[in-house]
Design a protein around this motif. Sequence first.
Motif, PDB file in Angstrom:
ATOM      1  N   THR A   1       0.903  -1.068   0.004  1.00 54.41           N
ATOM      2  CA  THR A   1       0.019   0.018  -0.063  1.00 54.41           C
ATOM      3  C   THR A   1       0.792   1.249  -0.030  1.00 54.41           C
ATOM      4  OG1 THR A   1      -0.160   0.133   2.608  1.00 54.41           O
ATOM      5  CG2 THR A   1      -1.913  -1.151   1.060  1.00 54.41           C
ATOM      6  N   PRO A   2       0.435   2.282  -0.653  1.00 53.11           N
ATOM      7  CA  PRO A   2       1.239   3.604  -0.660  1.00 53.11           C
ATOM      8  C   PRO A   2       0.740   4.065   0.935  1.00 53.11           C
ATOM      9  CG  PRO A   2      -0.846   3.897  -1.864  1.00 53.11           C
ATOM     10  CD  PRO A   2      -0.697   2.325  -1.529  1.00 53.11           C
ATOM     11  N   VAL A   3       2.061   4.914   1.123  1.00 50.35           N
ATOM     12  CA  VAL A   3       2.071   5.560   2.543  1.00 50.35           C
ATOM     13  C   VAL A   3       2.492   7.007   2.265  1.00 50.35           C
ATOM     14  CG1 VAL A   3       2.777   5.675   4.840  1.00 50.35           C
ATOM     15  CG2 VAL A   3       2.021   3.546   3.691  1.00 50.35           C
ATOM     16  N   THR A   4       2.157   8.074   2.980  1.00 51.68           N
ATOM     17  CA  THR A   4       2.571   9.387   2.852  1.00 51.68           C
ATOM     18  C   THR A   4       2.634  10.095   4.113  1.00 51.68           C
ATOM     19  OG1 THR A   4       1.825   9.877   0.662  1.00 51.68           O
ATOM     20  CG2 THR A   4       2.373  11.802   2.008  1.00 51.68           C
ATOM     21  N   LEU A   5       3.937  10.288   4.481  1.00 50.73           N
ATOM     22  CA  LEU A   5       3.977  10.706   5.881  1.00 50.73           C
ATOM     23  C   LEU A   5       4.278  12.563   5.716  1.00 50.73           C
ATOM     24  CD1 LEU A   5       6.644   8.435   7.343  1.00 50.73           C
ATOM     25  CD2 LEU A   5       4.036   8.365   7.466  1.00 50.73           C
TER      26      LEU A   5
END
Lengths: 114, 117
Positions: B17-21
Amino acid sequence: AQSVTQLDSQVPVFEEAPVELRCNYSSSVSVYLFWYVQYPNQGLQLLLKYLSGSTLVKGINGFEAEFNKSQTSFHLRKPSVHISDTAEYFCAVSVKGGGNKLTFGTGTQLKVEL
Amino acid sequence: DAGITQSPRHKVTETGTPVTLRCHQTENHRYMYWYRQDPGHGLRLIHYSYGVKDTDKGEVSDGYSVSRSKTEDFLLTLESATSSQTSVYFCAISTPGGTSGSGETQYFGPGTRLLVL
């Protein structure tokens, strides 16, 4: 490329005893040197840094460090530790003119015991 | 924490899954950095930014991308998360000083704990 070696992963010490945390670096160019402290579940906080001039640098919380160019070392010292000094300590370098990027050592866990 | 916030502070996600911080600063510092912290490795630089839309790679950039569309925000994206990206991620900021633009103190955020299952 530069690198930083922290020789001790853990240092146990009794309260009010002196402590030295060792840091050696390797670089083919001039560097700036830093010590950061990390308390549990927090970010890093600057203790002290060496840019130029006097090789003995004093920082916060009674810590000091000495830059030794011939031995490529930057050891951190405190004459009398307190329980509240229990934390992880990181040595880091940045290359002069290198955009302020830090290369960190692997850290030393200081545990102060009663 | 020198006006630096990171969101989310904790995240659990699944492989692939893509994750953005997100890193947000209120200090108007020009330089922003993303590091990851892993036991036995200390902190390692992933990417950094030296201005809006100006970014460059660090030593462990594979699998990560960044964007900086305004001074105060620096986003780190894991395009397709892997278990090896389980880590604590720290954002830092600094202002370049002197003629060499280096030697300045970096101020760190509180970190984001990411677990990739």
